[in-house]
Motif scaffolding. Structure first.
Motif, PDB file in Angstrom:
ATOM      1  N   ARG A 189       0.848  -1.199   0.000  1.00  0.00           N
ATOM      2  CA  ARG A 189       0.000   0.000   0.000  1.00  0.00           C
ATOM      3  C   ARG A 189       0.878   1.241   0.000  1.00  0.00           C
ATOM      4  NH1 ARG A 189      -5.359  -0.978   1.056  1.00  0.00           N
ATOM      5  NH2 ARG A 189      -5.857  -3.086   1.781  1.00  0.00           N
ATOM      6  N   ASP A 190       0.415   2.246  -0.720  1.00  0.00           N
ATOM      7  CA  ASP A 190       1.162   3.496  -0.749  1.00  0.00           C
ATOM      8  C   ASP A 190       0.704   4.406   0.392  1.00  0.00           C
ATOM      9  OD1 ASP A 190      -1.276   4.576  -1.500  1.00  0.00           O
ATOM     10  OD2 ASP A 190      -0.715   4.870  -3.592  1.00  0.00           O
ATOM     11  N   GLU A 191       1.159   5.646   0.392  1.00  0.00           N
ATOM     12  CA  GLU A 191       0.851   6.574   1.469  1.00  0.00           C
ATOM     13  C   GLU A 191      -0.645   6.833   1.611  1.00  0.00           C
ATOM     14  OE1 GLU A 191       3.091  10.007   0.475  1.00  0.00           O
ATOM     15  OE2 GLU A 191       4.995   9.178   1.182  1.00  0.00           O
ATOM     16  N   ASP A 192      -1.373   6.716   0.511  1.00  0.00           N
ATOM     17  CA  ASP A 192      -2.819   6.960   0.547  1.00  0.00           C
ATOM     18  C   ASP A 192      -3.621   5.694   0.837  1.00  0.00           C
ATOM     19  OD1 ASP A 192      -2.388   9.660  -0.124  1.00  0.00           O
ATOM     20  OD2 ASP A 192      -2.272   9.134  -2.266  1.00  0.00           O
ATOM     21  N   GLY A 193      -2.922   4.579   1.022  1.00  0.00           N
ATOM     22  CA  GLY A 193      -3.622   3.327   1.309  1.00  0.00           C
ATOM     23  C   GLY A 193      -4.034   2.548   0.093  1.00  0.00           C
ATOM     24  N   ASN A 241       7.220   3.969  -3.304  1.00  0.00           N
ATOM     25  CA  ASN A 241       6.228   4.638  -2.459  1.00  0.00           C
ATOM     26  C   ASN A 241       5.491   3.686  -1.526  1.00  0.00           C
ATOM     27  OD1 ASN A 241       6.687   7.255  -3.570  1.00  0.00           O
ATOM     28  ND2 ASN A 241       5.485   6.680  -5.371  1.00  0.00           N
ATOM     29  N   LYS A 259       4.588   1.706   1.694  1.00  0.00           N
ATOM     30  CA  LYS A 259       4.784   1.816   3.140  1.00  0.00           C
ATOM     31  C   LYS A 259       4.814   0.442   3.793  1.00  0.00           C
ATOM     32  CE  LYS A 259       5.192   6.177   3.147  1.00  0.00           C
ATOM     33  NZ  LYS A 259       6.544   6.730   3.393  1.00  0.00           N
ATOM     34  N   GLU A 260       4.173  -0.487   3.171  1.00  0.00           N
ATOM     35  CA  GLU A 260       4.226  -1.874   3.631  1.00  0.00           C
ATOM     36  C   GLU A 260       4.225  -2.762   2.394  1.00  0.00           C
ATOM     37  OE1 GLU A 260      -0.172  -3.104   4.718  1.00  0.00           O
ATOM     38  OE2 GLU A 260       0.395  -1.310   5.842  1.00  0.00           O
TER      39      GLU A 260
END
Length: 283
Positions: free
Chosen positions: A81-85, A112, A114-115
């Motif tokens: 997932r990116d910063e916006d989910g 980008n 995050k996980e």
């Protein structure tokens, strides 16, 4: 001494000799059987050790004759997932350079996230299991080439501690990556295959990658955009692009789709030339 006594003594002597011969033959047979059993046991042990070594990270498929069937063990599905989910999907594949193993993908897939988790396999007897495994490894990202390298030595050790088994995968070695000078011999419309997870899909219940066949839309050149006639959609980024031949060789890493005119350009993809992997691993 009576003749009957002499005859009896001779018979006894012959009986003892026959008994000794039988004992010797039995001993010899036992020795041969023990040796044969030892050889069989040693062969079984060696076969088992060979199977175990084929499951280890640095020896599995070393210098493998990468036919189409074995390509299914070459890749890993990347999800995160990116910063916006938003969910991001891509493809990575394994390479072994100078005894170090990396997962290679496109840098825009991982930069980008995050996980991130990887679909990784391990072998239990004749069964190959698949799990989604979290990845927080350091990533060498080179946006200039749209390549990211993930060294996985630490992750391999952690994986074995968690699952009890080593990771099971196929590697492309340096010999299977086309060098810069070798690209001069590659022509337009040369046949290639792409192995990956377009739109995140997999084949069958075993979740193997999708293998697509196409042709080079232009001869390889020293530019940022090299084209291939193949359907490359989201999820295909990072897929290995392999030149077909007696042994498939890596020519590039899928980067993006030409989107200016989706209707007419849906089957045109852009790839980064694979030899950049060798250059990056030298640094």
């Amino acid at each position: 001494m009576k003749k009957t006594d002499l005859l009896e003594n001779k018979l006894k002597t012959k009986g003892i000799l026959a008994f000794l011969i039988i004992i010797s033959v039995i001993a010899l047979l036992c020795s041969l059987l023990i040796k044969r059993g030892s050889d069989i046991a040693n062969n079984e042990v060696n076969r088992y050790l060979s199977e175990i070594s084929q499951q280890t990270s640095y020896k599995v498929n070393q210098g493998i004759d990468m036919n189409i069937d074995k390509l299914k063990y070459l890749t890993t599905k990347i999800e995160g997932r990116d910063e916006d989910g938003a969910i991001i999907t891509g493809t990575g594949f394994f390479v072994r350079i100078n005894d170090a193993v990396y997962i290679v993908t496109a840098s825009h897939v991982t930069e980008n996230l995050k996980e991130m988790k990887l679909s990784l396999r391990y072998k239990v007897g004749e069964h190959i299991a698949l799990i989604d495994y979290p990845c927080s490894e350091f990533r060498l990202s080179v946006p200039e080439y749209d390549i990211a390298l993930i060294p996985i030595a630490d992750m391999q050790n952690e994986f074995k501690e968690v699952t009890g088994y080593p990771m099971y995968f196929g590697c492309l070695t340096a010999e299977r990556i086309l060098k810069k000078e070798e690209l001069l011999n590659v022509e337009t419309l040369s046949e290639v295959v792409m192995v990956g997870y377009p739109s995140g899909i997999t084949s069958s219940i075993w979740k193997y990658p999708i293998v697509q066949k196409g042709t080079l839309a232009s001869a390889p050149c020293e530019c940022s955009e090299n084209y291939v006639n193949i359907s490359a959609v989201g999820g295909s980024s990072g897929s290995p692009l392999l030149l077909l031949g007696e042994t498939p060789q890596l020519i590039g890493i899928m980067s993006q789709t030409v989107l200016e005119n989706p209707i007419s350009s849906a089957n045109i993809g852009i790839y980064t030339q694979g030899y950049h992997i060798l250059e990056l691993c030298k640094k």
